[in-house]
Design a protein around this motif. Structure first.
Motif, PDB file in Angstrom:
ATOM      1  N   ALA A 199      41.159  47.875  37.817  1.00 47.24           N
ATOM      2  CA  ALA A 199      39.917  47.549  38.528  1.00 47.24           C
ATOM      3  C   ALA A 199      39.684  46.047  38.576  1.00 47.24           C
ATOM      4  CB  ALA A 199      38.736  48.243  37.859  1.00 47.24           C
ATOM      5  N   LYS A 200      40.264  45.323  37.616  1.00 46.96           N
ATOM      6  CA  LYS A 200      40.136  43.860  37.582  1.00 46.96           C
ATOM      7  C   LYS A 200      41.389  43.164  38.105  1.00 46.96           C
ATOM      8  CE  LYS A 200      36.577  43.078  34.166  1.00 46.96           C
ATOM      9  NZ  LYS A 200      36.167  42.193  33.055  1.00 46.96           N
ATOM     10  N   GLY A 201      42.268  43.924  38.752  1.00 48.49           N
ATOM     11  CA  GLY A 201      43.460  43.323  39.345  1.00 48.49           C
ATOM     12  C   GLY A 201      44.572  43.032  38.369  1.00 48.49           C
ATOM     13  N   GLY A 202      44.538  43.659  37.195  1.00 47.42           N
ATOM     14  CA  GLY A 202      45.565  43.421  36.199  1.00 47.42           C
ATOM     15  C   GLY A 202      46.693  44.436  36.250  1.00 47.42           C
ATOM     16  N   LEU A 203      47.747  44.165  35.499  1.00 48.59           N
ATOM     17  CA  LEU A 203      48.908  45.043  35.382  1.00 48.59           C
ATOM     18  C   LEU A 203      49.206  45.262  33.906  1.00 48.59           C
ATOM     19  CD1 LEU A 203      51.199  43.296  38.043  1.00 48.59           C
ATOM     20  CD2 LEU A 203      50.038  45.502  38.322  1.00 48.59           C
ATOM     21  N   ILE A 204      49.662  46.467  33.557  1.00 48.98           N
ATOM     22  CA  ILE A 204      49.931  46.755  32.153  1.00 48.98           C
ATOM     23  C   ILE A 204      51.116  47.701  31.992  1.00 48.98           C
ATOM     24  CG2 ILE A 204      48.188  48.608  32.150  1.00 48.98           C
ATOM     25  CD1 ILE A 204      47.734  47.890  29.124  1.00 48.98           C
ATOM     26  N   PHE A 205      52.007  47.350  31.048  1.00 49.59           N
ATOM     27  CA  PHE A 205      53.094  48.209  30.605  1.00 49.59           C
ATOM     28  C   PHE A 205      52.702  48.781  29.239  1.00 49.59           C
ATOM     29  CE2 PHE A 205      57.350  47.150  32.837  1.00 49.59           C
ATOM     30  CZ  PHE A 205      56.718  46.940  34.057  1.00 49.59           C
ATOM     31  N   ARG A 242      41.046  40.944  29.184  1.00 51.62           N
ATOM     32  CA  ARG A 242      42.228  40.085  29.202  1.00 51.62           C
ATOM     33  C   ARG A 242      43.105  40.316  30.436  1.00 51.62           C
ATOM     34  NH1 ARG A 242      39.871  40.999  24.768  1.00 51.62           N
ATOM     35  NH2 ARG A 242      39.898  39.473  23.056  1.00 51.62           N
ATOM     36  N   SER A 243      42.528  40.912  31.466  1.00 53.83           N
ATOM     37  CA  SER A 243      43.291  41.305  32.648  1.00 53.83           C
ATOM     38  C   SER A 243      43.677  40.146  33.558  1.00 53.83           C
ATOM     39  CB  SER A 243      42.501  42.346  33.462  1.00 53.83           C
ATOM     40  OG  SER A 243      41.228  41.836  33.828  1.00 53.83           O
ATOM     41  N   SER A 244      43.267  38.917  33.218  1.00 52.76           N
ATOM     42  CA  SER A 244      43.713  37.768  34.011  1.00 52.76           C
ATOM     43  C   SER A 244      45.140  37.355  33.670  1.00 52.76           C
ATOM     44  CB  SER A 244      42.772  36.575  33.820  1.00 52.76           C
ATOM     45  OG  SER A 244      42.764  36.151  32.472  1.00 52.76           O
ATOM     46  N   ALA A 245      45.732  37.963  32.636  1.00 52.64           N
ATOM     47  CA  ALA A 245      47.165  37.737  32.354  1.00 52.64           C
ATOM     48  C   ALA A 245      47.984  38.267  33.525  1.00 52.64           C
ATOM     49  CB  ALA A 245      47.565  38.448  31.073  1.00 52.64           C
ATOM     50  N   GLY A 246      49.110  37.637  33.781  1.00 55.62           N
ATOM     51  CA  GLY A 246      49.997  38.153  34.823  1.00 55.62           C
ATOM     52  C   GLY A 246      50.469  39.547  34.495  1.00 55.62           C
ATOM     53  N   LEU A 247      50.717  39.808  33.208  1.00 52.80           N
ATOM     54  CA  LEU A 247      51.131  41.124  32.735  1.00 52.80           C
ATOM     55  C   LEU A 247      50.619  41.325  31.322  1.00 52.80           C
ATOM     56  CD1 LEU A 247      52.859  43.743  33.076  1.00 52.80           C
ATOM     57  CD2 LEU A 247      54.767  42.466  32.057  1.00 52.80           C
ATOM     58  N   ILE A 248      50.067  42.503  31.057  1.00 51.14           N
ATOM     59  CA  ILE A 248      49.692  42.908  29.709  1.00 51.14           C
ATOM     60  C   ILE A 248      50.697  43.952  29.235  1.00 51.14           C
ATOM     61  CG2 ILE A 248      47.978  44.132  28.308  1.00 51.14           C
ATOM     62  CD1 ILE A 248      45.821  43.068  30.197  1.00 51.14           C
ATOM     63  N   LYS A 287      41.703  55.640  30.741  1.00 52.14           N
ATOM     64  CA  LYS A 287      40.526  54.768  30.745  1.00 52.14           C
ATOM     65  C   LYS A 287      40.935  53.292  30.707  1.00 52.14           C
ATOM     66  CE  LYS A 287      37.818  58.099  28.017  1.00 52.14           C
ATOM     67  NZ  LYS A 287      37.077  58.265  26.724  1.00 52.14           N
ATOM     68  N   VAL A 288      41.963  53.021  29.905  1.00 49.87           N
ATOM     69  CA  VAL A 288      42.432  51.637  29.746  1.00 49.87           C
ATOM     70  C   VAL A 288      43.075  51.131  31.031  1.00 49.87           C
ATOM     71  CG1 VAL A 288      43.975  50.121  28.453  1.00 49.87           C
ATOM     72  CG2 VAL A 288      42.760  51.968  27.271  1.00 49.87           C
ATOM     73  N   THR A 289      44.013  51.892  31.560  1.00 51.63           N
ATOM     74  CA  THR A 289      44.723  51.432  32.761  1.00 51.63           C
ATOM     75  C   THR A 289      43.782  51.318  33.954  1.00 51.63           C
ATOM     76  OG1 THR A 289      45.406  53.691  33.331  1.00 51.63           O
ATOM     77  CG2 THR A 289      46.905  52.402  31.961  1.00 51.63           C
ATOM     78  N   LYS A 290      42.834  52.236  34.061  1.00 49.81           N
ATOM     79  CA  LYS A 290      41.867  52.173  35.159  1.00 49.81           C
ATOM     80  C   LYS A 290      41.019  50.912  35.064  1.00 49.81           C
ATOM     81  CE  LYS A 290      38.133  54.809  37.370  1.00 49.81           C
ATOM     82  NZ  LYS A 290      37.324  56.063  37.311  1.00 49.81           N
ATOM     83  N   ALA A 291      40.592  50.563  33.845  1.00 50.35           N
ATOM     84  CA  ALA A 291      39.767  49.369  33.644  1.00 50.35           C
ATOM     85  C   ALA A 291      40.536  48.100  33.987  1.00 50.35           C
ATOM     86  CB  ALA A 291      39.273  49.324  32.200  1.00 50.35           C
ATOM     87  N   SER A 317      53.782  42.276  41.764  1.00 54.41           N
ATOM     88  CA  SER A 317      53.438  40.869  41.988  1.00 54.41           C
ATOM     89  C   SER A 317      52.496  40.420  40.879  1.00 54.41           C
ATOM     90  CB  SER A 317      52.769  40.689  43.349  1.00 54.41           C
ATOM     91  OG  SER A 317      53.671  40.980  44.393  1.00 54.41           O
ATOM     92  N   LEU A 318      52.983  39.533  40.013  1.00 53.35           N
ATOM     93  CA  LEU A 318      52.181  39.001  38.915  1.00 53.35           C
ATOM     94  C   LEU A 318      51.444  37.756  39.390  1.00 53.35           C
ATOM     95  CD1 LEU A 318      54.221  40.907  37.526  1.00 53.35           C
ATOM     96  CD2 LEU A 318      54.405  39.230  35.677  1.00 53.35           C
ATOM     97  N   LYS A 319      50.174  37.651  39.049  1.00 54.23           N
ATOM     98  CA  LYS A 319      49.369  36.518  39.536  1.00 54.23           C
ATOM     99  C   LYS A 319      49.691  35.210  38.829  1.00 54.23           C
ATOM    100  CE  LYS A 319      45.736  38.910  37.205  1.00 54.23           C
ATOM    101  NZ  LYS A 319      44.453  39.569  37.435  1.00 54.23           N
ATOM    102  N   ASN A 320      50.323  35.290  37.671  1.00 54.98           N
ATOM    103  CA  ASN A 320      50.802  34.102  36.964  1.00 54.98           C
ATOM    104  C   ASN A 320      51.949  34.531  36.053  1.00 54.98           C
ATOM    105  OD1 ASN A 320      49.585  35.050  34.411  1.00 54.98           O
ATOM    106  ND2 ASN A 320      47.634  34.461  35.340  1.00 54.98           N
ATOM    107  N   ARG A 321      52.528  33.584  35.341  1.00 52.78           N
ATOM    108  CA  ARG A 321      53.674  33.874  34.475  1.00 52.78           C
ATOM    109  C   ARG A 321      53.268  34.028  33.007  1.00 52.78           C
ATOM    110  NH1 ARG A 321      59.041  31.559  36.689  1.00 52.78           N
ATOM    111  NH2 ARG A 321      58.631  31.240  38.896  1.00 52.78           N
TER     112      ARG A 321
END
Length: 383
Positions: free
Chosen positions: A100-106, A56-62, A93-97, A24-28
């Motif tokens: 922790a701020k509610g972000g998603l990363i590929f 930059r974790s407020s992006a829907g997806l990083i 370390k990166v993915t955990k950070a 679930s992405l918080k934005n597009r």
């Protein structure tokens, strides 16, 4: 396009949530891969990189910067890898950070192919490619003085003459992709994006002007797409097709890569990716001055060929992004350079705030300056 507003806050399509498979992405809004050349010794992701991405974790997806799947796959100084245990631990370390701020990363998995230099290769060997073709004027970023990433004093050097891959070597690289995908999941990434754009290895196989092979990996469109198909299948089998995306750049001519019939070749590629059932295709539009414009008909053909999520990148303003989503060409829009200078980009776009300009001097290599020191709307409010 009309926007509903609450005060000066836009409630357009760009700021709505989106379901990307099971995520679930918080934005597009997507932060695309951008090489910043700040990895540490052993091509390991650092604490500073964790801070940069978490900002930059407020992006829907990083989508992470290009991350080489092997020593052979590296083409630039100080870029991170994901083929050793130390590299996996660094990325944790990166993915955990971010999480922790509610972000998603590929993780963007990367093999540069011919776009490398002997100084980066094991034993000063030649870079590898589908065909032994040198791209004149194509340069790579090197630390020939050995000063390290914090100094940021690398230089651009013509890439080395490549040699043609054998079929057993091709099969090994396919397995390297699959293992790198497993490593990415171990490191905490939510999925992976295969870098099939910008003239790197996957695109070198796809494009007719960089692939002159006469075996099953060259010649016809079907043969030139074979490497892409086999890599994607291997990665999908390793971690699940719902965790896989592919980046493409059908009209760019970066790194000397060019196809004679891109609208035929890349729609065929999209059909293959649709059959496999991956999560998304990430299309990079050419974004330099006088660059070829991707026709609307081409975008509509992509939509017909691919049932999954489509992401577009390329000098998008908020208005253009809304248009692309509303007309069905795109589901998600990524903003590249604006994210470098604006860690809080989604907030700034939604609230119609001015954007910081990135300092190109610090794009590659260096420390915090031009990396983690850009002001946000929150820090500005106290000035």
């Amino acid at each position: 396009m009309e926007y509903r507003k609450l005060g000066n806050t836009d409630l357009g399509l760009l700021f709505q949530s989106y379901e990307l498979g099971k995520l679930s992405l918080k934005n597009r809004i997507v932060m695309p891969p951008m090489t910043r050349s700040r990895a540490g010794v052993g091509e390991v992701a650092t604490d500073l990189m964790a801070e940069y991405y978490a900002q930059r974790s407020s992006a829907g997806l990083i989508i992470s910067e290009g991350t080489q799947i092997s020593r052979q796959g590296q083409g630039y100084a100080w870029t991170p890898g994901i083929y050793t245990q130390d590299q996996i631990e660094g990325w944790k370390k990166v993915t955990k950070a971010i999480h922790a701020k509610g972000g998603l990363i590929f993780a963007q998995l990367w093999h540069v192919g011919r776009v490398s230099h002997i100084s980066l290769q094991e034993g000063n060997q030649s870079p590898v490619a589908p065909s032994a073709i040198l791209a004149e004027g194509v340069k790579v970023f090197l630390d020939l003085a050995g000063k390290g990433p914090n100094n940021g004093a690398g230089e651009m050097v013509q890439h080395s003459m490549p040699r043609e891959l054998t079929i057993p070597e091709i099969k090994q690289i396919i397995q390297d992709y699959a293992q790198a995908a497993k490593n990415a999941i171990e490191a905490g990434f939510d999925g992976v994006e295969l870098h099939g754009a910008n003239g790197y290895l996957i695109e070198q196989f796809i494009d007719s002007q960089t692939n002159h092979r006469t075996d099953e990996y060259g010649g016809s469109v079907e043969n030139r797409l074979r490497f892409l198909k086999e890599v994607v299948n291997a990665v999908a089998n390793a971690i699940g097709k719902d965790k896989v995306g592919v980046r493409q750049a059908p009209l760019t001519t970066l790194m000397g890569a060019q196809d004679d019939t891109p609208e035929i070749t890349y729609i065929e590629a999209a059909k293959i990716l649709n059959e496999i059932g991956i999560a998304y295709i990430h299309i990079a539009e050419a974004d330099w001055e006088n660059a070829p414009v991707m026709p609307v008909e081409f975008k509509e053909a992509y939509r017909k060929a691919f049932n999954g999520t489509l992401i577009y990148t390329g000098k998008y303003s908020k208005e253009r992004a809304e248009e692309a989503i509303s007309k069905g060409w795109a589901d998600l829009i990524s903003f590249g350079r604006p994210f470098i200078a604006n860690p809080d980009l989604p907030y700034r776009l939604q609230n119609n705030l001015s954007l910081n300009e990135p300092d190109r001097t610090y794009f590659f290599g260096g420390g915090t300056k031009g990396y983690t020191d850009y002001q946000t709307h929150e820090t500005l409010s106290f000035i």
